[in-house]
Design a protein around this motif. Sequence first.
Motif, PDB file in Angstrom:
ATOM      1  N   GLY A  57       7.977 -29.296  28.938  1.00 20.89           N
ATOM      2  CA  GLY A  57       8.799 -28.485  28.088  1.00 20.89           C
ATOM      3  C   GLY A  57       9.764 -27.669  28.673  1.00 20.89           C
ATOM      4  O   GLY A  57      10.454 -26.507  28.227  1.00 20.89           O
ATOM      5  N   LEU A  58      10.004 -27.574  29.841  1.00 15.66           N
ATOM      6  CA  LEU A  58      10.944 -26.925  30.595  1.00 15.66           C
ATOM      7  C   LEU A  58      11.996 -27.814  31.019  1.00 15.66           C
ATOM      8  O   LEU A  58      12.185 -29.015  31.253  1.00 15.66           O
ATOM      9  CB  LEU A  58      10.560 -26.494  32.026  1.00 15.66           C
ATOM     10  N   SER A  59      13.436 -27.199  31.157  1.00 14.24           N
ATOM     11  CA  SER A  59      14.621 -28.128  31.413  1.00 14.24           C
ATOM     12  C   SER A  59      14.588 -28.337  32.873  1.00 14.24           C
ATOM     13  O   SER A  59      14.033 -27.547  33.641  1.00 14.24           O
ATOM     14  CB  SER A  59      15.712 -27.337  31.101  1.00 14.24           C
ATOM     15  N   LYS A  60      15.125 -29.581  33.161  1.00 17.71           N
ATOM     16  CA  LYS A  60      15.136 -29.850  34.465  1.00 17.71           C
ATOM     17  C   LYS A  60      15.955 -29.212  35.423  1.00 17.71           C
ATOM     18  O   LYS A  60      17.298 -28.940  34.959  1.00 17.71           O
ATOM     19  CB  LYS A  60      15.655 -31.374  34.730  1.00 17.71           C
ATOM     20  N   HIS A  61      15.529 -28.661  36.488  1.00 17.08           N
ATOM     21  CA  HIS A  61      16.456 -27.836  37.553  1.00 17.08           C
ATOM     22  C   HIS A  61      15.704 -27.836  38.738  1.00 17.08           C
ATOM     23  O   HIS A  61      14.651 -27.855  39.127  1.00 17.08           O
ATOM     24  CB  HIS A  61      16.389 -26.182  37.103  1.00 17.08           C
ATOM     25  N   ASN A  62      16.697 -27.866  39.946  1.00 14.95           N
ATOM     26  CA  ASN A  62      16.552 -27.653  41.293  1.00 14.95           C
ATOM     27  C   ASN A  62      16.990 -26.374  41.833  1.00 14.95           C
ATOM     28  O   ASN A  62      18.241 -26.040  41.792  1.00 14.95           O
ATOM     29  CB  ASN A  62      16.909 -28.786  42.025  1.00 14.95           C
TER      30      ASN A  62
END
Length: 139
Positions: A129-134
């Motif tokens: 449910g979370l957007s992909k992020h580094n």
Amino acid sequence: MLIRRLIRKIKGIGHRWGFGVQSPFAYQFTKMLFSKPRRRYSRNTSKNIITSIQQWQEDNHRNTIITDVDERSKIENSIDNMDDDALLIIRGIYRNRSSYRYWKELLLREKIRISFDLYYVGVISIRHGLSKHNYIINY
């Protein structure tokens, strides 16, 4: 050794206090790392980071999996069997070029949603449910 430390510090300028953190989970994570006074459990910075994360996870009744970047089969198995609240901590992501390349390959996987590059260790979460992020955080 001194040159490596200096390069890490220069790369981390602007990546310390959680600026640009969108997710409440990611904000809590960065706040946990920096809001409390840093306890020194040992002279080893990666051990201090891991101990802080473990305590935070235990306080919130979550699982933590710790492994080394060279234990690739364990990493693969852990990613396949992780639940949403668990964190995978990988030591030595900047140990050599091969380790760093493997870390970058992990970040490209669709299942991995949030990752934190703390220079000494990498932290992975698969929260759905979370957007992909580094996030790159200078610890």
